[in-house]
Design a protein around this motif. Structure first.
Motif, PDB file in Angstrom:
ATOM      1  N   ARG A 297       0.826  -1.208   0.000  1.00 59.95           N
ATOM      2  CA  ARG A 297       0.000   0.000   0.000  1.00 59.95           C
ATOM      3  C   ARG A 297       0.863   1.262   0.000  1.00 59.95           C
ATOM      4  NH1 ARG A 297      -3.213  -1.705   5.275  1.00 59.95           N
ATOM      5  NH2 ARG A 297      -1.147  -2.635   5.552  1.00 59.95           N
ATOM      6  N   LEU A 298       0.430   2.209  -0.796  1.00 57.09           N
ATOM      7  CA  LEU A 298       0.943   3.565  -0.707  1.00 57.09           C
ATOM      8  C   LEU A 298      -0.089   4.409   0.026  1.00 57.09           C
ATOM      9  CD1 LEU A 298       2.209   4.112  -4.380  1.00 57.09           C
ATOM     10  CD2 LEU A 298       3.614   3.599  -2.372  1.00 57.09           C
ATOM     11  N   VAL A 299       0.316   5.554   0.500  1.00 55.39           N
ATOM     12  CA  VAL A 299      -0.610   6.497   1.126  1.00 55.39           C
ATOM     13  C   VAL A 299      -0.770   7.675   0.183  1.00 55.39           C
ATOM     14  CG1 VAL A 299      -1.074   7.966   3.113  1.00 55.39           C
ATOM     15  CG2 VAL A 299       0.132   5.800   3.432  1.00 55.39           C
ATOM     16  N   SER A 300      -2.007   7.895  -0.250  1.00 57.08           N
ATOM     17  CA  SER A 300      -2.262   8.955  -1.217  1.00 57.08           C
ATOM     18  C   SER A 300      -2.174  10.335  -0.572  1.00 57.08           C
ATOM     19  CB  SER A 300      -3.658   8.777  -1.833  1.00 57.08           C
ATOM     20  OG  SER A 300      -4.654   9.044  -0.856  1.00 57.08           O
ATOM     21  N   ARG A 301      -2.270  11.340  -1.382  1.00 60.57           N
ATOM     22  CA  ARG A 301      -2.222  12.715  -0.893  1.00 60.57           C
ATOM     23  C   ARG A 301      -3.346  12.985   0.105  1.00 60.57           C
ATOM     24  NH1 ARG A 301      -2.055  17.014  -5.579  1.00 60.57           N
ATOM     25  NH2 ARG A 301      -0.221  15.712  -5.988  1.00 60.57           N
ATOM     26  N   SER A 302      -4.500  12.327  -0.109  1.00 59.09           N
ATOM     27  CA  SER A 302      -5.650  12.518   0.790  1.00 59.09           C
ATOM     28  C   SER A 302      -5.554  11.660   2.046  1.00 59.09           C
ATOM     29  CB  SER A 302      -6.946  12.184   0.045  1.00 59.09           C
ATOM     30  OG  SER A 302      -6.963  10.818  -0.328  1.00 59.09           O
ATOM     31  N   GLY A 303      -4.545  10.795   2.086  1.00 58.06           N
ATOM     32  CA  GLY A 303      -4.388   9.926   3.248  1.00 58.06           C
ATOM     33  C   GLY A 303      -4.994   8.553   3.076  1.00 58.06           C
ATOM     34  N   ASP A 304      -5.661   8.328   1.948  1.00 61.33           N
ATOM     35  CA  ASP A 304      -6.277   7.024   1.692  1.00 61.33           C
ATOM     36  C   ASP A 304      -5.228   6.031   1.207  1.00 61.33           C
ATOM     37  OD1 ASP A 304      -8.826   7.959   2.329  1.00 61.33           O
ATOM     38  OD2 ASP A 304      -9.125   8.726   0.286  1.00 61.33           O
ATOM     39  N   PRO A 305      -5.356   4.760   1.606  1.00 60.03           N
ATOM     40  CA  PRO A 305      -4.405   3.757   1.117  1.00 60.03           C
ATOM     41  C   PRO A 305      -4.675   3.398  -0.339  1.00 60.03           C
ATOM     42  CG  PRO A 305      -6.076   2.714   2.471  1.00 60.03           C
ATOM     43  CD  PRO A 305      -6.320   4.195   2.574  1.00 60.03           C
ATOM     44  N   ILE A 306      -3.613   3.185  -1.090  1.00 55.79           N
ATOM     45  CA  ILE A 306      -3.699   2.759  -2.486  1.00 55.79           C
ATOM     46  C   ILE A 306      -2.891   1.477  -2.625  1.00 55.79           C
ATOM     47  CG2 ILE A 306      -3.194   3.352  -4.889  1.00 55.79           C
ATOM     48  CD1 ILE A 306      -3.221   6.287  -4.040  1.00 55.79           C
ATOM     49  N   TRP A 307      -3.542   0.414  -3.036  1.00 55.16           N
ATOM     50  CA  TRP A 307      -2.824  -0.837  -3.261  1.00 55.16           C
ATOM     51  C   TRP A 307      -2.123  -0.782  -4.622  1.00 55.16           C
ATOM     52  CZ3 TRP A 307      -1.552  -4.901  -0.324  1.00 55.16           C
ATOM     53  CH2 TRP A 307      -2.213  -5.056   0.895  1.00 55.16           C
ATOM     54  N   VAL A 308      -0.858  -1.154  -4.638  1.00 56.09           N
ATOM     55  CA  VAL A 308      -0.088  -1.137  -5.883  1.00 56.09           C
ATOM     56  C   VAL A 308       0.686  -2.445  -6.028  1.00 56.09           C
ATOM     57  CG1 VAL A 308       0.167   1.377  -5.886  1.00 56.09           C
ATOM     58  CG2 VAL A 308       1.935  -0.050  -4.808  1.00 56.09           C
ATOM     59  N   ARG A 309       1.007  -2.752  -7.271  1.00 54.49           N
ATOM     60  CA  ARG A 309       1.953  -3.827  -7.568  1.00 54.49           C
ATOM     61  C   ARG A 309       3.171  -3.172  -8.204  1.00 54.49           C
ATOM     62  NH1 ARG A 309       0.745  -8.434 -11.976  1.00 54.49           N
ATOM     63  NH2 ARG A 309       0.584  -6.526 -13.227  1.00 54.49           N
ATOM     64  N   ALA A 310       4.282  -3.254  -7.504  1.00 55.87           N
ATOM     65  CA  ALA A 310       5.516  -2.615  -7.983  1.00 55.87           C
ATOM     66  C   ALA A 310       6.437  -3.685  -8.553  1.00 55.87           C
ATOM     67  CB  ALA A 310       6.199  -1.875  -6.844  1.00 55.87           C
ATOM     68  N   ARG A 311       7.020  -3.364  -9.696  1.00 59.01           N
ATOM     69  CA  ARG A 311       7.980  -4.270 -10.331  1.00 59.01           C
ATOM     70  C   ARG A 311       9.192  -3.465 -10.788  1.00 59.01           C
ATOM     71  NH1 ARG A 311       4.118  -6.542 -14.848  1.00 59.01           N
ATOM     72  NH2 ARG A 311       3.194  -4.493 -14.477  1.00 59.01           N
ATOM     73  N   ALA A 312      10.339  -4.073 -10.649  1.00 61.02           N
ATOM     74  CA  ALA A 312      11.581  -3.418 -11.092  1.00 61.02           C
ATOM     75  C   ALA A 312      12.579  -4.498 -11.480  1.00 61.02           C
ATOM     76  CB  ALA A 312      12.149  -2.529  -9.990  1.00 61.02           C
ATOM     77  N   ALA A 313      13.480  -4.142 -12.384  1.00 62.53           N
ATOM     78  CA  ALA A 313      14.512  -5.082 -12.826  1.00 62.53           C
ATOM     79  C   ALA A 313      15.747  -4.290 -13.226  1.00 62.53           C
ATOM     80  CB  ALA A 313      14.003  -5.912 -14.000  1.00 62.53           C
ATOM     81  N   PRO A 314      16.909  -4.888 -13.092  1.00 61.52           N
ATOM     82  CA  PRO A 314      18.138  -4.202 -13.520  1.00 61.52           C
ATOM     83  C   PRO A 314      18.097  -3.885 -15.006  1.00 61.52           C
ATOM     84  CG  PRO A 314      18.645  -6.114 -12.149  1.00 61.52           C
ATOM     85  CD  PRO A 314      17.186  -6.200 -12.487  1.00 61.52           C
ATOM     86  N   ASP A 315      18.642  -2.748 -15.371  1.00 61.00           N
ATOM     87  CA  ASP A 315      18.744  -2.361 -16.776  1.00 61.00           C
ATOM     88  C   ASP A 315      19.806  -3.248 -17.422  1.00 61.00           C
ATOM     89  OD1 ASP A 315      19.183  -1.185 -19.241  1.00 61.00           O
ATOM     90  OD2 ASP A 315      18.935   0.863 -18.496  1.00 61.00           O
ATOM     91  N   MET A 316      19.367  -4.259 -18.161  1.00 61.59           N
ATOM     92  CA  MET A 316      20.299  -5.236 -18.709  1.00 61.59           C
ATOM     93  C   MET A 316      21.213  -4.639 -19.774  1.00 61.59           C
ATOM     94  SD  MET A 316      19.473  -7.606 -16.757  1.00 61.59           S
ATOM     95  CE  MET A 316      20.581  -8.847 -17.419  1.00 61.59           C
ATOM     96  N   GLU A 317      20.726  -3.588 -20.453  1.00 60.39           N
ATOM     97  CA  GLU A 317      21.557  -2.977 -21.483  1.00 60.39           C
ATOM     98  C   GLU A 317      22.680  -2.140 -20.877  1.00 60.39           C
ATOM     99  OE1 GLU A 317      19.151  -0.777 -24.144  1.00 60.39           O
ATOM    100  OE2 GLU A 317      18.040  -2.526 -24.892  1.00 60.39           O
ATOM    101  N   CYS A 318      22.410  -1.608 -19.696  1.00 59.97           N
ATOM    102  CA  CYS A 318      23.412  -0.764 -19.043  1.00 59.97           C
ATOM    103  C   CYS A 318      23.262  -0.912 -17.538  1.00 59.97           C
ATOM    104  CB  CYS A 318      23.245   0.683 -19.479  1.00 59.97           C
ATOM    105  SG  CYS A 318      24.550   1.789 -18.913  1.00 59.97           S
ATOM    106  N   PRO A 319      23.815  -2.004 -16.957  1.00 65.35           N
ATOM    107  CA  PRO A 319      23.609  -2.292 -15.535  1.00 65.35           C
ATOM    108  C   PRO A 319      23.996  -1.147 -14.605  1.00 65.35           C
ATOM    109  CG  PRO A 319      24.592  -4.159 -16.653  1.00 65.35           C
ATOM    110  CD  PRO A 319      24.609  -3.027 -17.629  1.00 65.35           C
ATOM    111  N   GLU A 320      24.980  -0.340 -14.997  1.00 66.46           N
ATOM    112  CA  GLU A 320      25.393   0.741 -14.115  1.00 66.46           C
ATOM    113  C   GLU A 320      24.327   1.818 -13.947  1.00 66.46           C
ATOM    114  OE1 GLU A 320      27.231   1.513 -18.216  1.00 66.46           O
ATOM    115  OE2 GLU A 320      26.902  -0.184 -16.846  1.00 66.46           O
ATOM    116  N   ARG A 321      23.310   1.761 -14.807  1.00 70.41           N
ATOM    117  CA  ARG A 321      22.212   2.716 -14.667  1.00 70.41           C
ATOM    118  C   ARG A 321      21.266   2.316 -13.545  1.00 70.41           C
ATOM    119  NH1 ARG A 321      20.350   3.654 -20.971  1.00 70.41           N
ATOM    120  NH2 ARG A 321      22.265   4.714 -21.705  1.00 70.41           N
TER     121      ARG A 321
END
Length: 208
Positions: free
Chosen positions: A62-86
Motif C-alpha cells: 500500500r501507498l498512502v495517497s495525498r488525501s491519506g487514503d491507502p492505495i494498493w499497488v503492484r511494484a515491479r523493477a529489474a536491472p537495466d540489462m543494457e546498461c547495468p550501471e544505470r
C-alpha cells in the motif's frame, strides 16, 4: 528509475499523482515516505534483497495517497540489462480495485463457510433427539417436526399434528411413568438430575 544502490533518480507524472510527492521529494530514499507504515518493513526487506542480488523486484503493498487514503499497488523493477550501471527500471500499477474485489470475495467465501458449518450442525442435530412443536391459541400443542433420532428411538413415525406431551407420555414404559413425570414437574425437588427410563416403541421394542 533507481540507481544500482536502490535510490530513486526519477519518477513520472503518474507516480507523483498516486503518491502526492514531488519529483524532488521522491528522489533518493524519499519515496519510502509514500509507503504505508504497516507495509514499510516488508517493502524495504524485499527491495534491499533485490538491490543486494541485483535481481528483479516484485511486491504488492500500500501507498498512502495525498488525501491519506491507502492505495494498493503492484511494484515491479529489474536491472537495466543494457546498461547495468544505470541501476533499475521499474513501474507501479494501481491494483486498488482488484484488491477490493478480492476482499469482497473472501468475505463472501467466509460467509459461505459459516453457512455450511451451520448446515452441518443442523444436519448433525437431526440425528439427535430433536423435535419442534407449535402452540395453538386454545393452549394445545402439536408436533411440527420430529427428527430421525427421535423416530428411531420411538420405533416409527409420529402422526402429523400429534400432541408432543401425549406422544412422549404414552411412549414411556408404564412402570416408569410416575417417577419420570414427577422428575419433570418437580426439577428442584429432584435436584435437576436426569432420569433413565424406558420407552415402548411403535415397533414393539422397549428401549432405555
Amino acid at each position: 528509475r533507481a540507481d544500482p544502490r536502490g535510490r530513486y533518480v526519477a519518477v513520472n507524472d503518474r507516480w507523483r499523482a498516486l503518491t502526492g510527492l514531488t519529483s524532488e521529494g521522491a528522489l533518493g530514499e524519499g519515496w519510502t515516505d509514500s509507503v504505508h507504515p504497516d507495509d514499510a518493513g516488508d517493502v524495504a526487506a524485499v527491495w534491499n534483497e533485490a538491490i543486494f542480488m541485483q535481481s528483479s523486484f516484485q511486491h504488492e503493498y500500500r501507498l498512502v495517497s495525498r488525501s491519506g487514503d491507502p492505495i494498493w499497488v503492484r511494484a515491479r523493477a529489474a536491472p537495466d540489462m543494457e546498461c547495468p550501471e544505470r541501476g533499475f527500471i521499474g513501474l507501479v500499477d494501481d491494483i486498488t480495485a482488484r484488491v477490493a474485489v478480492e476482499h469482497d470475495l473472501r468475505a463472501e467465501h467466509a460467509e459461505l463457510l459459516e453457512a455450511r458449518e451451520q448446515l452441518a450442525a443442523a444436519l448433525i442435530s437431526l440425528e439427535k433427539l430433536v423435535y419442534t412443536s407449535e402452540l395453538h391459541p386454545d393452549g394445545t400443542t402439536a408436533l411440527v417436526f420430529v427428527g430421525p433420532g427421535i423416530e428411531r428411538l420411538f420405533g416409527g413415525r409420529f402422526p402429523e399434528g400429534a400432541d408432543p406431551f401425549e406422544a412422549w407420555f404414552t411412549a414411556i414404559h408404564p412402570d416408569d411413568r410416575a417417577r419420570v413425570v414427577d422428575a419433570v414437574r418437580n426439577p428442584i425437588a429432584n435436584d435437576g438430575n436426569s432420569r433413565d427410563y424406558r420407552v415402548c416403541g411403535h415397533d414393539g421394542i422397549t428401549r432405555w
